[in-house]
Design a protein around this motif. Structure first.
Motif, short mmCIF file in Angstrom:
data_model
loop_
_atom_site.label_atom_id
_atom_site.label_comp_id
_atom_site.label_asym_id
_atom_site.label_seq_id
_atom_site.Cartn_x
_atom_site.Cartn_y
_atom_site.Cartn_z
N CYS A 87 -3.39 6.56 -4.78
CA CYS A 87 -2.21 7.42 -4.89
C CYS A 87 -2.06 8.27 -3.63
CB CYS A 87 -2.32 8.34 -6.09
SG CYS A 87 -2.55 7.50 -7.66
N THR A 88 -3.17 8.78 -3.12
CA THR A 88 -3.15 9.60 -1.91
C THR A 88 -2.68 8.79 -0.72
OG1 THR A 88 -4.95 10.96 -2.79
CG2 THR A 88 -4.55 11.09 -0.42
N VAL A 89 -3.15 7.56 -0.59
CA VAL A 89 -2.74 6.69 0.51
C VAL A 89 -1.25 6.37 0.40
CG1 VAL A 89 -3.03 4.39 1.54
CG2 VAL A 89 -5.04 5.76 0.95
N LEU A 90 -0.78 6.08 -0.80
CA LEU A 90 0.66 5.82 -1.00
C LEU A 90 1.48 7.04 -0.59
CD1 LEU A 90 0.46 3.97 -4.40
CD2 LEU A 90 1.53 3.05 -2.33
N TRP A 91 1.04 8.22 -1.00
CA TRP A 91 1.74 9.46 -0.61
C TRP A 91 1.73 9.62 0.90
CZ3 TRP A 91 -0.80 13.33 2.03
CH2 TRP A 91 0.00 14.43 2.34
N ALA A 92 0.56 9.42 1.52
CA ALA A 92 0.42 9.61 2.96
C ALA A 92 1.35 8.68 3.73
CB ALA A 92 -1.03 9.39 3.38
N ALA A 142 -4.58 15.71 2.58
CA ALA A 142 -5.44 14.78 1.84
C ALA A 142 -6.88 15.31 1.79
CB ALA A 142 -5.39 13.40 2.47
N ARG A 143 -7.37 15.80 2.91
CA ARG A 143 -8.74 16.33 2.98
C ARG A 143 -8.88 17.54 2.05
NH1 ARG A 143 -9.41 15.69 7.89
NH2 ARG A 143 -8.24 17.48 8.61
N ASN A 144 -7.88 18.41 2.02
CA ASN A 144 -7.92 19.58 1.13
C ASN A 144 -7.96 19.17 -0.34
OD1 ASN A 144 -7.93 21.33 3.29
ND2 ASN A 144 -5.72 21.70 3.23
N ALA A 145 -7.43 17.98 -0.64
CA ALA A 145 -7.46 17.46 -2.02
C ALA A 145 -8.74 16.67 -2.29
CB ALA A 145 -6.24 16.58 -2.27
N GLY A 146 -9.58 16.53 -1.24
CA GLY A 146 -10.86 15.84 -1.43
C GLY A 146 -10.86 14.38 -1.03
N TYR A 147 -9.86 13.95 -0.25
CA TYR A 147 -9.78 12.55 0.16
C TYR A 147 -9.81 12.44 1.68
CZ TYR A 147 -8.52 11.86 -4.68
OH TYR A 147 -8.53 11.85 -6.04
N ASP A 148 -10.74 11.66 2.19
CA ASP A 148 -10.84 11.42 3.63
C ASP A 148 -10.13 10.11 3.93
OD1 ASP A 148 -11.46 10.98 6.28
OD2 ASP A 148 -13.63 10.90 5.96
N ILE A 149 -8.96 10.23 4.54
CA ILE A 149 -8.17 9.04 4.86
C ILE A 149 -8.02 8.88 6.38
CG2 ILE A 149 -6.97 8.95 2.64
CD1 ILE A 149 -4.53 10.24 4.08
N THR A 150 -9.00 9.37 7.14
CA THR A 150 -8.90 9.28 8.60
C THR A 150 -8.79 7.85 9.09
OG1 THR A 150 -11.31 9.46 8.74
CG2 THR A 150 -10.05 11.48 9.10
N GLY A 151 -9.35 6.90 8.37
CA GLY A 151 -9.24 5.50 8.75
C GLY A 151 -7.81 4.98 8.67
N LEU A 152 -6.94 5.75 8.08
CA LEU A 152 -5.54 5.35 7.89
C LEU A 152 -4.65 5.72 9.08
CD1 LEU A 152 -3.94 4.11 5.46
CD2 LEU A 152 -3.41 6.45 4.78
N VAL A 153 -5.19 6.44 10.06
CA VAL A 153 -4.36 6.94 11.17
C VAL A 153 -3.55 5.84 11.86
CG1 VAL A 153 -4.42 8.03 13.46
CG2 VAL A 153 -5.68 9.04 11.55
N ASP A 210 3.50 -2.72 2.47
CA ASP A 210 4.66 -1.93 2.88
C ASP A 210 5.66 -1.82 1.74
OD1 ASP A 210 3.57 -1.54 5.39
OD2 ASP A 210 4.80 -3.06 6.37
N ASP A 211 5.79 -2.86 0.94
CA ASP A 211 6.69 -2.83 -0.21
C ASP A 211 6.26 -1.75 -1.21
OD1 ASP A 211 8.97 -3.83 -1.73
OD2 ASP A 211 7.47 -4.68 -3.09
N ASP A 212 4.94 -1.64 -1.43
CA ASP A 212 4.42 -0.60 -2.32
C ASP A 212 4.82 0.78 -1.81
OD1 ASP A 212 3.07 -2.49 -3.97
OD2 ASP A 212 1.28 -2.38 -2.70
N VAL A 213 4.65 0.99 -0.51
CA VAL A 213 4.98 2.28 0.12
C VAL A 213 6.48 2.54 0.01
CG1 VAL A 213 5.00 3.57 2.30
CG2 VAL A 213 3.00 2.18 1.68
N ASN A 214 7.28 1.50 0.26
CA ASN A 214 8.74 1.64 0.21
C ASN A 214 9.25 1.94 -1.19
OD1 ASN A 214 8.85 1.18 2.96
ND2 ASN A 214 9.26 -1.00 2.73
#
Length: 142
Positions: A100-105, A121-132, A73-77
């Motif tokens: 980087c994509t996960v941090l942005w998301a 994220a998907r349009n940029a080529g990254y599947d982050i569905t597990g992050l929901v 959370d500190d990284d995200v903050n």
């Protein structure tokens, strides 16, 4: 070099080479963000060398190393405000661009709907569905 645009403010990329920095500046990026720690992988360029090239080409440099697979959370903050205040557009890089994509998301979880974040994220080529679940949790915090 594999630059993937997330939105008008930020693009992400896998590890860049020192020689890529001139092209990054030529493409109009104003800030270069490194989310990869030095020494994460043998043979990766030193961040100090990339920083020197970034400064030589007039780019704002931000070194925000984040451990792969352990985004706190500190990284995200730290990431969210840094991106909001950075000269745009921003190019952030790590080993594959996923970090980087996960941090942005996660840093946008309170400002955008999860489905919009996943779509960008998907349009940029990254599947982050597990992050929901974490996106929803992060949105409640913001």
């Amino acid at each position: 070099m594999d630059i993937r645009k997330i939105d008008d403010n930020i693009s992400v990329a896998p590890q860049i080479a020192i020689e890529d920095v001139a092209e990054i500046a030529r493409l109009g990026f104003r800030t270069l963000v490194a989310n990869r720690p030095d020494g994460e992988e043998p043979g990766q360029p030193l961040m100090a060398a990339i920083e020197a090239a970034a400064r030589e080409h007039g780019l704002q440099w931000v070194y925000l190393p984040v451990e792969s697979g352990n985004i706190t959370d500190d990284d995200v903050n730290r990431f969210g405000p840094m991106i909001r205040e950075a000269d745009k557009p921003v190019l952030a890089f790590c080993r594959s661009g996923t970090r980087c994509t996960v941090l942005w998301a996660l840093s946008n979880a309170g400002q955008q709907k999860p489905e919009d974040i996943l779509s960008q994220a998907r349009n940029a080529g990254y599947d982050i569905t597990g992050l929901v679940p974490r996106l929803l949790q992060q949105a409640r915090k913001q």
